[in-house]
Design a protein around this motif. Structure first.
Motif, PDB file in Angstrom:
ATOM      1  N   PRO A  45      14.671  -9.954   5.162  1.00  0.00           N
ATOM      2  CA  PRO A  45      13.669 -11.012   5.206  1.00  0.00           C
ATOM      3  C   PRO A  45      13.870 -11.906   6.559  1.00  0.00           C
ATOM      4  CG  PRO A  45      14.785 -10.867   3.017  1.00  0.00           C
ATOM      5  CD  PRO A  45      15.550 -10.097   4.071  1.00  0.00           C
ATOM      6  N   ARG A 275       8.405  -7.505  -7.207  1.00  0.00           N
ATOM      7  CA  ARG A 275       9.060  -7.046  -6.114  1.00  0.00           C
ATOM      8  C   ARG A 275       8.217  -5.410  -6.452  1.00  0.00           C
ATOM      9  NH1 ARG A 275      15.108  -5.359  -8.121  1.00  0.00           N
ATOM     10  NH2 ARG A 275      14.712  -4.442 -10.254  1.00  0.00           N
ATOM     11  N   GLY A 294      14.068 -12.164  -1.898  1.00  0.00           N
ATOM     12  CA  GLY A 294      15.322 -12.026  -2.218  1.00  0.00           C
ATOM     13  C   GLY A 294      16.111 -13.099  -2.488  1.00  0.00           C
ATOM     14  N   ALA A 308       8.798  -9.356   3.953  1.00  0.00           N
ATOM     15  CA  ALA A 308       9.257  -8.916   2.676  1.00  0.00           C
ATOM     16  C   ALA A 308       9.581  -7.618   2.764  1.00  0.00           C
ATOM     17  CB  ALA A 308       8.588  -9.611   1.561  1.00  0.00           C
ATOM     18  N   HIS A 312      12.477  -6.136  -2.550  1.00  0.00           N
ATOM     19  CA  HIS A 312      12.850  -7.637  -2.435  1.00  0.00           C
ATOM     20  C   HIS A 312      12.179  -8.378  -3.515  1.00  0.00           C
ATOM     21  CE1 HIS A 312      15.188  -6.315   0.746  1.00  0.00           C
ATOM     22  NE2 HIS A 312      15.722  -7.597   1.073  1.00  0.00           N
ATOM     23  N   TRP A 313      12.686  -9.102  -4.448  1.00  0.00           N
ATOM     24  CA  TRP A 313      11.826 -10.081  -5.076  1.00  0.00           C
ATOM     25  C   TRP A 313      11.182 -10.973  -4.028  1.00  0.00           C
ATOM     26  CZ3 TRP A 313      10.596  -9.112  -9.935  1.00  0.00           C
ATOM     27  CH2 TRP A 313      11.502  -8.557 -10.921  1.00  0.00           C
TER      28      TRP A 313
END
Length: 346
Positions: A45, A275, A294, A308, A312-313
């Protein structure tokens, strides 16, 4: 990312030497690096801040003539990818600047491209002769192997975000571009979004524009923003306000390998985390806020761009009095086509 191990230390050295000589390698030493138990990416990120990037673009315009650059672009390089000209493993992003009176020559190439206008007015992109005016927030696509060029009839510099699938196409050994040729005068004064695609659910029986193979090549921000605002006015407080850009004749993504979305965040809104297996690149058109990608918290304001990486959350938090508007492009269409797309919500 895990480094591949091509020699097994438990084997006799002579045997490993013989494998090397025959261009062979044991799979068992590299199996879990090739197929890890968890999804992994080297991309990280990151946010590129407009207040830092913009002066460097203006300086590039002063230092590098168009004749030298052909395309005057500063590339957004993901810090996790070892200096590669890529924002994720599949996508490329960069900011391009053009000055008053300049013309970028015409070419075509195998990678698909899209443009999101960040600043200025008076410039245009021509796609197979179709002239697409460039105003802040507009999305313009240049599909694979379509001739395109850029010109500027206004006064102030115009800057836009380029998004391409160059890393993906290069991984297929399919990257190629024609030699440049002088830009030709546009064949039209504008593009189909001005008169043929002005209302949802209506498409022309036959287009009056030169064929590009793609019915719509420009999505004006004024149209997109108005649609977002109407949707936000009627949506439930906990419902996301997001619109996908699509080919109005088929409902498919604008390009075979790249999708795009516009998102409206209401004051104080915090989105539900999700995600996806896709790469997502965001550009802030309006508003201020922050996004958790993330374990990273990325604050943003107008003009900023952030990434993103896959799986990745991600959640967004609006911080401001007025709505925030985020543009996103991604590689979802190719993940969908390959059966590799997946998403999860918190």
């Amino acid at each position: 990312m895990t480094t591949l191990t091509t020699r097994d230390p438990s084997l006799p050295a002579a045997y490993s030497d013989a494998l090397d000589a025959l261009a062979l390698a044991p799979l068992w030493t590299a199996l879990h690096a090739l197929l890890p138990h968890e999804r992994a990416t080297a991309a990280v990120p990151h946010v590129w801040r407009w207040q830092q990037v913009r002066p460097r673009l203006l300086e590039a315009a002063r230092l590098v003539p168009m004749e030298q650059a052909e395309r005057r672009v500063l590339v957004l390089r993901n810090p996790g990818l070892g200096g590669a000209y890529a924002i994720t493993s599949t996508l490329f992003a960069g900011f391009q600047i053009i000055l008053s009176g300049e013309t970028a020559p015409s070419h075509h190439h195998t990678p698909a491209a899209l443009r999101l206008v960040a600043e200025g007015r008076g410039a245009y992109t021509t796609v197979e002769g179709v002239k697409c005016p460039m105003e802040v927030g507009d999305l313009i696509i240049t599909p694979p192997m379509r001739w395109h060029d850029h010109g500027h009839e206004g006064a102030d510099p115009v800057i836009w975000l380029d998004g391409l699938d160059i890393p993906l196409v290069r991984s297929l050994d399919a990257a190629w571009a024609s030699k440049m040729r002088p830009a030709q005068p546009p064949a039209t004064a504008t593009d189909p979004s001005a008169d043929e695609f002005t209302a949802a659910g209506l498409v022309p029986r036959a287009s009056r524009y030169p064929p590009t193979g793609y019915p719509q090549v420009r999505w004006p921000w004024r149209t997109v923003r108005a649609a977002l605002e109407r949707l936000a006015a009627t949506a439930a407080a906990d419902a996301p306000v997001t619109l996908r850009y699509v080919d109005p004749t088929s409902g498919r993504a604008p390009l075979p390998t790249m999708g795009a979305e516009a998102q409206w965040l209401r004051p104080g809104e915090r989105t539900r985390g999700d995600r996806r297996t896709t790469s997502r690149i965001f550009h802030v058109i309006e508003g201020r806020g922050q996004s958790r990608v993330g374990e990273h918290v990325l604050a943003w304001e107008p003009g900023d761009t952030f990434v993103a990486p896959p799986w990745h959350w991600l959640e967004h938090e609006h911080r401001g009095e007025a709505p925030a508007c985020l543009f996103q492009f991604n590689d979802e269409p190719v993940l969908q086509a390959l059966g590799l797309w997946q998403d999860e919500d918190r």
